[in-house]
Design an enzyme around this catalytic site. Structure first.
Site, PDB file in Angstrom:
ATOM      1  N   ARG A  61      45.260 -15.355 -28.334  1.00 47.82           N
ATOM      2  CA  ARG A  61      43.826 -14.376 -27.879  1.00 47.82           C
ATOM      3  C   ARG A  61      44.056 -13.695 -28.900  1.00 47.82           C
ATOM      4  O   ARG A  61      43.426 -12.471 -28.658  1.00 47.82           O
ATOM      5  CB  ARG A  61      44.577 -14.394 -26.979  1.00 47.82           C
ATOM      6  CG  ARG A  61      43.674 -15.895 -26.015  1.00 47.82           C
ATOM      7  CD  ARG A  61      43.602 -15.180 -24.656  1.00 47.82           C
ATOM      8  NE  ARG A  61      45.551 -15.221 -24.201  1.00 47.82           N
ATOM      9  CZ  ARG A  61      46.386 -16.588 -23.341  1.00 47.82           C
ATOM     10  NH1 ARG A  61      45.891 -17.451 -23.675  1.00 47.82           N
ATOM     11  NH2 ARG A  61      47.150 -16.318 -23.308  1.00 47.82           N
ATOM     12  N   GLU A  98      57.541 -15.819 -20.898  1.00 51.52           N
ATOM     13  CA  GLU A  98      57.271 -16.211 -19.173  1.00 51.52           C
ATOM     14  C   GLU A  98      57.390 -17.456 -18.623  1.00 51.52           C
ATOM     15  O   GLU A  98      58.022 -17.877 -17.601  1.00 51.52           O
ATOM     16  CB  GLU A  98      56.505 -15.250 -18.814  1.00 51.52           C
ATOM     17  CG  GLU A  98      55.645 -14.615 -16.655  1.00 51.52           C
ATOM     18  CD  GLU A  98      54.827 -14.195 -16.686  1.00 51.52           C
ATOM     19  OE1 GLU A  98      53.899 -13.912 -17.542  1.00 51.52           O
ATOM     20  OE2 GLU A  98      54.912 -13.551 -15.431  1.00 51.52           O
TER      21      GLU A  98
HETATM   22  P1  AMP Z   1      55.322 -12.316 -23.686  1.00 52.34           P
HETATM   23  O1  AMP Z   1      56.375 -13.034 -24.413  1.00 52.34           O
HETATM   24  O2  AMP Z   1      56.521 -12.505 -21.988  1.00 52.34           O
HETATM   25  O3  AMP Z   1      55.544 -10.905 -23.356  1.00 52.34           O
HETATM   26  O4  AMP Z   1      54.240 -12.922 -22.830  1.00 52.34           O
HETATM   27  C1  AMP Z   1      53.033 -12.660 -23.526  1.00 52.34           C
HETATM   28  C2  AMP Z   1      52.761 -13.833 -24.850  1.00 52.34           C
HETATM   29  O5  AMP Z   1      52.234 -15.200 -23.451  1.00 52.34           O
HETATM   30  C3  AMP Z   1      50.893 -13.394 -24.787  1.00 52.34           C
HETATM   31  O6  AMP Z   1      50.351 -14.026 -25.775  1.00 52.34           O
HETATM   32  C4  AMP Z   1      50.075 -13.535 -23.436  1.00 52.34           C
HETATM   33  O7  AMP Z   1      48.729 -14.223 -24.136  1.00 52.34           O
HETATM   34  C5  AMP Z   1      50.142 -14.841 -22.445  1.00 52.34           C
HETATM   35  N1  AMP Z   1      50.472 -14.655 -21.519  1.00 52.34           N
HETATM   36  C6  AMP Z   1      51.881 -14.695 -20.977  1.00 52.34           C
HETATM   37  N2  AMP Z   1      51.950 -13.703 -19.611  1.00 52.34           N
HETATM   38  C7  AMP Z   1      51.037 -13.783 -19.206  1.00 52.34           C
HETATM   39  C8  AMP Z   1      50.008 -13.776 -18.094  1.00 52.34           C
HETATM   40  N3  AMP Z   1      50.465 -13.609 -16.779  1.00 52.34           N
HETATM   41  N4  AMP Z   1      48.252 -14.055 -18.184  1.00 52.34           N
HETATM   42  C9  AMP Z   1      47.958 -14.409 -19.825  1.00 52.34           C
HETATM   43  N5  AMP Z   1      48.481 -14.451 -20.689  1.00 52.34           N
HETATM   44  C10 AMP Z   1      49.837 -14.395 -20.256  1.00 52.34           C
END
Ligand code: AMP
Length: 175
Positions: A61, A98
């Site tokens: 995205r 996450e």
């Molecule tokens: P992080 O590495 O934990 O900051 O996660 C970010 C990545 O995971 C990004 O590419 C987001 O698109 C995706 N992502 C993580 N959590 C979510 C969420 N709650 N909703 C949508 N996309 C998420």
């Protein structure tokens, strides 16, 4: 205000892709051409005074506004991709996210050493993905010019992990 405009269309999808995760669905943003322009212009406005040589967008995205933003800035766009997708020589970084663990890759010729690289993704959660992208940029001799996200899940404190690379962390809407 851009934050309210975004909040009015971003959809919460509970328990996707795993139980307990509230997934922020950004697809409705892309259906609104005017809103896409406003998002790009909001990034441009907040990037005033920040020199950017390259925009690096994180799969998948982060490719969407990443290319729009790079094009609007008149600079190259480079993709940061999931493993096994990039055809040329790569550097790779493993990280936690996450919901699971992952790794990302970038082409070794993505930019010249010394380039100021803006890292973009749709959403900042724990910051693990963007942090890994920052490490890849640094490994290739780039300078992290800043980070730009459409959404920040503020309660996960992702910004704190990214400050080691840059204090310039732009987010258009916070939850
Ligand atoms: P992080 O590495 O934990 O900051 O996660 C970010 C990545 O995971 C990004 O590419 C987001 O698109 C995706 N992502 C993580 N959590 C979510 C969420 N709650 N909703 C949508 N996309 C998420």
């Amino acid at each position: 205000m851009i934050s309210d405009r975004l909040k009015s269309v971003i959809r919460d999808i509970p328990d996707f892709p795993k139980p307990g995760i509230i997934f922020k669905d950004v697809t409705p943003i892309f259906k609104d051409a005017q809103l896409c322009t406003e998002v790009t212009e909001a990034f441009i406005e907040q990037l005033k005074g920040t020199p950017v040589d390259v925009v690096a967008g994180i799969e998948s995205r982060g490719f969407l506004f990443g290319l729009m933003l790079a094009n609007r800035l008149g600079v190259p766009f480079v993709p940061v991709r999931k493993p096994g997708k990039l055809p040329f020589s790569i550097v790779k970084k493993a990280y936690e996210l996450e919901y699971g663990s992952a790794s990302i890759e970038i082409h070794t010729d993505a930019f010249e050493p010394g380039s100021r690289v803006l890292i973009h993704d749709d959403l900042l959660a724990t910051g693990g993905t963007a942090e890994a992208a920052g490490e890849l940029v640094t490994e290739l001799g780039g300078i992290v010019a800043g980070f730009a996200f459409v959404i920040n899940l503020d309660f996960l404190k992702g910004k704190e992990r990214l400050r080691a690379f840059s204090d310039n962390i732009i987010t258009l809407t916070d939850y």
